[in-house]
Design an enzyme around this catalytic site. Sequence first.
Site, PDB file in Angstrom:
ATOM      1  N   GLU A  20     -14.479   9.336 -10.079  1.00 21.49           N
ATOM      2  CA  GLU A  20     -13.280   8.606 -10.437  1.00 21.49           C
ATOM      3  C   GLU A  20     -13.286   8.187 -11.899  1.00 21.49           C
ATOM      4  OE1 GLU A  20     -11.658   6.418  -7.033  1.00 21.49           O
ATOM      5  OE2 GLU A  20     -10.566   5.302  -8.608  1.00 21.49           O
ATOM      6  N   GLU A  27     -15.732   3.935  -2.998  1.00 19.78           N
ATOM      7  CA  GLU A  27     -16.115   2.300  -3.109  1.00 19.78           C
ATOM      8  C   GLU A  27     -16.334   1.757  -1.985  1.00 19.78           C
ATOM      9  OE1 GLU A  27     -13.382   0.996  -5.998  1.00 19.78           O
ATOM     10  OE2 GLU A  27     -13.897   2.409  -7.435  1.00 19.78           O
TER      11      GLU A  27
HETATM   12  C1  GAL Z   1     -10.905   2.501  -7.891  1.00 18.57           C
HETATM   13  C2  GAL Z   1     -10.315   2.956  -6.372  1.00 18.57           C
HETATM   14  C3  GAL Z   1      -8.748   3.573  -6.641  1.00 18.57           C
HETATM   15  C4  GAL Z   1      -7.865   2.632  -7.307  1.00 18.57           C
HETATM   16  C5  GAL Z   1      -8.328   2.716  -8.640  1.00 18.57           C
HETATM   17  C6  GAL Z   1      -7.497   1.995  -9.581  1.00 18.57           C
HETATM   18  O1  GAL Z   1     -11.543   1.498  -8.063  1.00 18.57           O
HETATM   19  O2  GAL Z   1     -11.240   3.866  -5.877  1.00 18.57           O
HETATM   20  O3  GAL Z   1      -8.449   3.626  -5.148  1.00 18.57           O
HETATM   21  O4  GAL Z   1      -7.569   1.631  -6.703  1.00 18.57           O
HETATM   22  O5  GAL Z   1      -9.794   1.995  -8.834  1.00 18.57           O
HETATM   23  O6  GAL Z   1      -8.111   1.930 -10.868  1.00 18.57           O
END
Ligand code: GAL
Length: 820
Positions: free
Chosen positions: A495, A419
């Site tokens: 993710e 991100e």
């Molecule tokens: C994402 C991020 C992670 C964590 C996650 C929580 O956007 O890449 O590190 O913060 O959200 O939902």
Amino acid sequence: MTYQKRTYSLIAVLLFACLSFSQVRKEINLQNGWEFSRDSINWQDVRIPHDWAISGPFDKKWDLQYVAITQNGEKKKSEKTGRSGALPWIGHGLYRTTFVVPTKYTKALLHFDGAMAEPTVYINGKKAGYWAYGYNAFEIDATPFIHHDGTPNTMEVDLQNLEESSRWYPGAGIYRPVTLILTGNTYIDHWGTYFRTLQANDQKALLSIDTKIKGIQNSNDFSAEIGIYDNRGFLQQAEHTDIPSNGVLHSEITLNHPKLWSPESPYLYRLVTRLYRNHQLIDETTEKVGVRTISFDKENGFRLNGIRRKFRGVCLHHDLGPLGAAVNKAALIRQVRILKDMGCDAIRTSHNMPSTMQMEVYDSLGIMAMAESFDMWIYPKCKNGYARFFKDWSDKDITNLVLNHRNHPSLVMWSIGNEIPEQWSKEGQQIAAHLQALCHQLDPSRPVTQGMDRAEDALKSGFAQTMDIPGFNYRVYKYGKSITQLPQGFLLGSETASTVSSRGVYKFPVEWSNSKTYPDGQCNGYDTQWCSWSNLPEEDFIAQEDAPYTIGQFVWTGFDYLGEPTPYDNYWPSRSSYFGICDLAGLPKDRYYLYRSVWNTKEHTIHLLPHWTWPGREGKITPVFCYTDYPSAELFVNGKSQGKISKIKNIEGEVSTGKPATPAEAQERAGRYRLMWNKVIYEPGELKVVVYDRTGNKAGEEIIHTAGKATQIVLNADRPVISADGNDLCFITVSLADKEGTMVPDANDELTFQVTGDGNFKGVCNGDATSLEVFTQPRMKLFSGQLVLIVQSNNHKGTIHVKVVDSKKRLVKTLDIKTL
Ligand code: GAL
């Protein structure tokens, strides 16, 4: 010079026989004999790996942040208490030790697998090296600094951690191993061996091995032998070669009937490199390697050994819960065993470099890995984060990441970022192209990805199109549009989910919501809560099943981790995450069985929730869910049928809708994977589910009971025997049960622990994200009826005696663990 190669195959030659006459190289794990201090005055004896902050105490004052988390859509600043774990990791830490270099060794290399953070290394009072990034491995040529006459050398390592440098708990100290590598003047370069599979099938494999020899003077005197041995030590194929004057060798070896590496069959060969001077062995290295191919393309998505599959992956931060960041092999093995039983086959080391130990465990147990590097580039996500270093250090960091890990068969892709804020810009696209090219240069065998959270921006700037593997974080509803703009023709859920829940905690009425919080700082164990940017597991299951262009997913996260207590970022005392499929102690939440029911295609899953001990809820609606791979089931309360229901097959997810799911849609889509009886009226007694297979035949059942009074402590050790090596761990799950053996799910008694004999108490954790009890004191309350006690062996073979006491209920239980 004439540069000659001879390939031969001697099936009967044993690796270990050959090793016995090799004395040249020495690799010493500098584990013992360290002292640690926070003030240079008071020193304590420690062993490496070490995390100075994990003993606490927890306090909101550590790294208290007044910030807006823009990534979560926040516009206004507010106080963030447990964001980085509420543990004392900030400030300076000093380590010192001594070591001796026997006179027969003329070269000394120090390998640090990671030290948090900004380690400066002094040898005999002189600065010998520095590395900025706490997550990376680095090496120091210690030769100019050491005493060559066999007298002791001193080494000091000075570390510093700044506040607001992390979005999670980074740990503190020399938390990964330090190795001293001693050789003669001419030696095999530590990171100079590069092994890869060029082609492979069941019949034949073509292997490429690059080797660098350092310190060559008269190359005519030297020769090398590159051998591939099987896992029993039998030589399979070898090449004997002269060495060109630049010391750089390239070999290609063909292996017949190779055993291919995969998560299901993680077969490892040994690559042995021997260096000879005038036919006398002067150096030798051994690496475990695996033979396998990977490919990613439009037609076939991801293929391992020619077989198409989708990643069933999880993201993991590096901390090991109550053990902190200090890396430990037994803890890593336990994590992998738990995940593999769920059907998981891949791990993303978010958002930084994995440890070598971790990669070795993934190689040998069979987990595919995405090795990540950065959570930010030039634009900071937190004030003192890696952005301070990016310009000067990113190339060096990528270089070390790739050189340190490129021989691991488990590693299937590199990730250059998570991100990254500059994904919208041309500058961002150029950096992405540069870092990706650097990975390719050092390792042409693997593709490069990164996790993008702003699909439109990343597609507009060309950032997403640049990547070998476009990885998208969350927002499944944008996949359908994004894929039309991606020349790659596939995309990865780099993710996913970020569903939040607390183990064994159930909230009524059951609400399906992306913004719910409760006064006790817990989340609903019914798996009905997610975040504004995220979703429930079902959206990802549907995207992976229905969209042919998806190549798999990495769920946020496999285990809870220290820090980032969303949705309680502003709530004290929350200090660890709720995202985990397993809690911080490694105990599966209900969600574990939901993933297992979809991912584990070898074994069946039948799991009921919630527990059935609800004094005071008699006559009240208490929904019951069953997570199972079977399509239908009938539920009974005390023998009374609550109806036979089936999963609803043809529900579509949000892949192409362009809109995130509403709570009602989320609930509806859950019906494709969960069996839900939403109107069950609680009465104590027996809850039974009978499951039916696709042909309508009864296939199994699961029964849970209302617990009576707690009359016994139950201890469940993950292993009855551990090794007497001073590092191994036994994880003992502790609970209270009634006289029938039914676990008391709401027990919260404080227990105390005594560990005697050939081991010691190492830590304890109950998975409660709001608990301020320290992990390193031998007492803790049960949370939702359970906790995990960790004991460690010492170097004596014998027995560890474990005693658990509940003084309130006057219960005692003992357990012996053997150490061998
Ligand atoms: C994402 C991020 C992670 C964590 C996650 C929580 O956007 O890449 O590190 O913060 O959200 O939902």
